[in-house]
Design a protein around this motif. Structure first.
Motif: not given
Length: 449
Positions: A29-41, A19-25
């Protein structure tokens, strides 16, 4: 017992670790998506810094990328353009057909020529309504009764009036009518007028039917160069629409009317427009022409294809010039088509510009040859004057404070714009009944008593 206990405890610990591994993953992924969105903006902001400038006056507002544009890499630009226009003009409809119309046209070219409806869901929906219409009043339709006199189901309509669609066909006026005004050579002027008339034909074709204008209904709009557009419905039966374009500083004055008719022939619909188009320039020269016929096949079954047919005749009597445009010049007819194959697509055009001097009727001098297509490109003597990929049209901008009779105030249109089919259908029936009542009053002249 002890072994069982330890096994259970080990299973619990492994579950917790999983469960901890799934949460960490998920967090990663959320942090990566946020970074990609900010770059695109940030990229979009830097890309469109100089493209869109908010101005207060309507005349200075220039749509950088037209709503008719088709380039896939311009989709974000077009979305922002639509948002900018809709905030200025809340009654302007958002339509994906306008955003991707040019790409849509090129992708749906039929194999033998013309424009094909490729949206299977839209085709199914329209055919259901068409079959219901045939079942209800099939005899009147098959006998060739005017479709303009028949009340159509609301599911076949798009959220705008015919007067709004009519203004779209003038989208190349700021370019080619300006060129025609500036050119002092009568032949060159006539060429640009021909391109203006032909290049705007494909913009008047959409999958859905526009609302029939009510008698006295108007529509006001303009282009960014100051050209003003006025449209008005001047007759009920047969329906007649008048239009007028006034160029900046009255350089040109384009006006005319169209008496529209449409008849159902089995699986086909034939549409025609009677009436002339006349263009007056400030220096006194006058050019007039007529509109072609519209042929729609595959209404109830088969491929839905739309084409222009017939001829267009342009006249410049002051300079003894005339031009004849033939649509689908390679049409073979029924018997010849059995033995020979058609080489040119049905949307092809051909024509000539020649003299109309009464002394030289027998020996007409040809000044220029016209080739191309009303969908793809138009050329004179091998020189391209219009290309759908290079010459972008300009969408008319509605008047901010129009007359109370403007099409944008129609209740059925605005209800359909909000996807409220029930209220749109009810409003449409009320408007039609009121117009029929007023028509009977005019016929009996009881209003004068």
């Amino acid at each position: 017992m002890s072994s069982v206990y330890f096994r259970k405890r080990n299973n619990k610990t492994t579950r917790k670790l999983k469960k901890q591994k799934i949460k960490n993953e998920k967090k990663q992924t959320k942090t990566k998506n946020k970074k990609i969105k900010t770059k695109n903006k940030n990229k979009k902001k830097n890309k469109h810094k100089n493209t869109f400038k908010t101005t207060t006056s309507r005349e200075n507002m220039r749509i950088k990328n037209s709503a008719f544009s088709s380039e896939s890499d311009q989709e974000t630009d077009l979305d922002e353009t639509q948002e900018l226009i809709s905030t200025r003009f809340p009654y302007l409809r958002k339509d994906t057909d306008f955003k991707y119309l040019r790409k849509f046209l090129q992708e749906r070219l039929y194999k033998s020529g013309g424009i094909q409806l490729l949206n299977s869901e839209e085709a199914k929906k329209q055919r259901v309504y068409c079959w219901e219409l045939v079942k209800s009043i099939g005899k009147e339709i098959l006998d060739g009764k005017e479709l303009t006199a028949i009340s159509m189901p609301i599911g076949l309509f798009e959220p705008r009036s015919f007067l709004e669609r009519l203004a779209d066909s003038f989208a190349f006026a700021p370019v080619y009518l300006e060129r025609a005004y500036e050119s002092m050579n009568p032949l060159e002027r006539l060429k640009n007028v021909i391109v203006f008339a032909l290049a705007g034909l494909h913009l008047s074709l959409t999958n859905s039917k526009p609302f029939n204008p009510v008698l006295g209904e108007t529509y006001q709009s303009c282009f960014s160069n100051g050209t003003k557009i006025f449209c008005e419905q001047t007759a009920h039966h047969p329906p007649s629409s008048n239009f007028e374009l006034i160029g900046p500083k009255e350089k040109y004055h384009f006006f005319g009317n169209g008496i529209w008719s449409a008849s159902f022939r089995g699986n086909k619909i034939n549409c025609s427009q009677e009436g002339k188009c006349q263009l007056n320039f400030k220096d006194g020269s006058i050019i007039s022409w007529n509109n072609p016929l519209v042929h729609i096949s595959g209404v109830l079954w088969g491929d839905r294809v739309t084409n222009f047919t017939g001829k267009m005749l342009f006249k410049d009597q002051a300079n003894d010039l005339e031009a004849q445009i033939i649509f689908d010049p390679a049409s073979l007819g029924f018997f010849k088509s059995i033995f020979f194959s058609q080489k040119l697509p049905m949307h092809s055009i051909s024509g000539t510009i020649y003299n109309i001097s009464p002394k030289k009727k027998k020996n007409k001098k040809i000044f220029s040859k016209i080739e191309g297509s009303w969908i793809e490109s138009i050329s004179f003597d091998g020189e391209t004057y219009w290309d759908i990929d290079e010459n972008l049209p300009e969408r008319p901008i509605p008047e901010k404070n129009p007359l109370p009779s403007d099409s944008t105030f129609r209740k059925d249109r605005n209800a359909l714009l909000e996807n409220d089919l029930q209220s749109a259908g009810e409003m449409k029936i009320m408007i039609e009944e009121k117009q029929r009542y007023n028509y009977r009053l005019r016929e009996t002249r009881s209003f004068r008593k």
